[in-house]
Design a protein around this motif. Structure first.
Motif, PDB file in Angstrom:
ATOM      1  N   LYS A 184       0.708  -1.030   0.016  1.00 11.29           N
ATOM      2  CA  LYS A 184       0.088   0.039  -0.008  1.00 11.29           C
ATOM      3  C   LYS A 184       1.015   1.192  -0.078  1.00 11.29           C
ATOM      4  N   ALA A 185       1.850   1.286   0.640  1.00 13.50           N
ATOM      5  CA  ALA A 185       2.677   2.292   0.771  1.00 13.50           C
ATOM      6  C   ALA A 185       3.393   2.769  -0.491  1.00 13.50           C
ATOM      7  N   VAL A 186       3.519   1.933  -1.560  1.00 13.82           N
ATOM      8  CA  VAL A 186       4.019   2.283  -2.803  1.00 13.82           C
ATOM      9  C   VAL A 186       2.914   2.506  -3.757  1.00 13.82           C
ATOM     10  N   GLY A 187       1.663   2.454  -3.326  1.00 15.98           N
ATOM     11  CA  GLY A 187       0.606   2.740  -4.471  1.00 15.98           C
ATOM     12  C   GLY A 187      -0.241   1.508  -4.793  1.00 15.98           C
ATOM     13  N   PHE A 188       0.229   0.463  -4.361  1.00 18.54           N
ATOM     14  CA  PHE A 188      -0.913  -0.503  -4.685  1.00 18.54           C
ATOM     15  C   PHE A 188      -2.208  -0.646  -3.867  1.00 18.54           C
ATOM     16  N   GLU A 189      -3.451  -1.028  -4.522  1.00 15.71           N
ATOM     17  CA  GLU A 189      -4.572  -1.171  -4.007  1.00 15.71           C
ATOM     18  C   GLU A 189      -4.632  -2.819  -3.681  1.00 15.71           C
ATOM     19  N   VAL A 190      -4.727  -3.068  -2.343  1.00 12.90           N
ATOM     20  CA  VAL A 190      -4.571  -4.488  -2.044  1.00 12.90           C
ATOM     21  C   VAL A 190      -5.721  -5.114  -1.673  1.00 12.90           C
ATOM     22  N   GLU A 191      -5.976  -6.275  -2.407  1.00 13.74           N
ATOM     23  CA  GLU A 191      -7.378  -7.295  -2.321  1.00 13.74           C
ATOM     24  C   GLU A 191      -6.812  -8.369  -1.628  1.00 13.74           C
ATOM     25  N   LYS A 192      -7.638  -8.715  -0.306  1.00 16.48           N
ATOM     26  CA  LYS A 192      -7.552  -9.984   0.129  1.00 16.48           C
ATOM     27  C   LYS A 192      -8.404 -10.939  -0.548  1.00 16.48           C
ATOM     28  N   HIS A 193      -8.099 -12.302  -0.702  1.00 18.10           N
ATOM     29  CA  HIS A 193      -8.886 -13.219  -1.237  1.00 18.10           C
ATOM     30  C   HIS A 193      -8.726 -14.522  -0.607  1.00 18.10           C
ATOM     31  N   PRO A 194      -9.739 -15.320  -0.464  1.00 16.29           N
ATOM     32  CA  PRO A 194      -9.517 -16.892   0.026  1.00 16.29           C
ATOM     33  C   PRO A 194      -8.546 -17.556  -0.706  1.00 16.29           C
TER      34      PRO A 194
END
Length: 215
Positions: free
Chosen positions: A191-201
């Motif tokens: 996130k700090a470098v600009g990614f949108e982070v998605e958590k998936h099963p």
């Protein structure tokens, strides 16, 4: 640093993994190597990219390892008939003495010469580079990165904000980094470098895995 002795192991879905004494880690999940790779890299990575980008798909793998992900990607490219150009980086190649322990279809990928482009089939080409990602230079932008380094406990330098910034700089806008590791530190650094982070099963015995999208 050279590879130390490797041990082969059959995993929960019948596919194999290797154990690296050097890093005290298995290359893939002992609960199912192929199942894990199909979930993390093909379903959440490759299939997503097919829906969002045109051919040729430019794919970078950090951690070529056993070649399992490269082989599965070749199968997916052939099935979908999507032109895919794959580059796999590996700083610590598996020694040739172990090649005969691989299934034939994956052994083919281990035997490919380093630094050369190989056409596997009309929809898929592969280049393997024996280099650390920190030293890798490329004039192309990638749509997808398979991030398959050993865990943060074994290779903390591979999960730093600095290195994720380097990966982000190699990606097209909207490009994806997919990885099996969902630790809070990894999410924060992405996130700090600009990614949108998605958590998936995740696959069996893995609660969550990540898909990170470059904004």
């Amino acid at each position: 640093m050279e590879n130390r002795e490797l041990g082969i192991r059959t995993t929960g879905d019948g596919s194999i993994t290797f154990y690296s004494d050097q890093f005290d880690q298995h290359y893939h999940s002992i609960f199912g190597a192929r199942t894990e790779s199909e979930r993390v890299f093909i379903e959440l990575g490759y299939n997503y990219i097919m829906e969002h980008f045109n051919d040729p798909i430019q794919l970078l793998e950090v951690g070529f390892g056993t070649g399992l992900n490269a082989w599965l990607t070749g199968l997916a490219a052939e099935k979908s008939q999507r032109q895919t150009e794959y580059i796999g980086l590996e700083a610590y190649p598996i020694p040739k003495a172990h090649f005969d322990q691989f299934p034939t279809e994956i052994q083919v990928y281990q035997e490919l010469a380093w630094g050369e482009q190989h056409t596997i089939h009309p929809y898929y080409s592969v280049i393997k580079q024996n280099v650390k990602v920190q030293d890798f230079l490329s004039d192309r932008k990638f749509h997808l990165v398979y991030y398959d380094a050993f865990s943060p406990e074994a290779q903390p330098e591979m999960w730093s904000e600095e290195l994720f910034q380097r990966i982000a700089d190699m990606l097209e806008a909207g490009g994806v980094l997919s990885t099996y590791c969902s630790k809070g530190m990894v999410q924060r650094n992405l996130k700090a470098v600009g990614f949108e982070v998605e958590k998936h099963p995740g696959p069996p015995h893995k609660r969550e895995v990540l898909r990170a999208i470059k904004k």
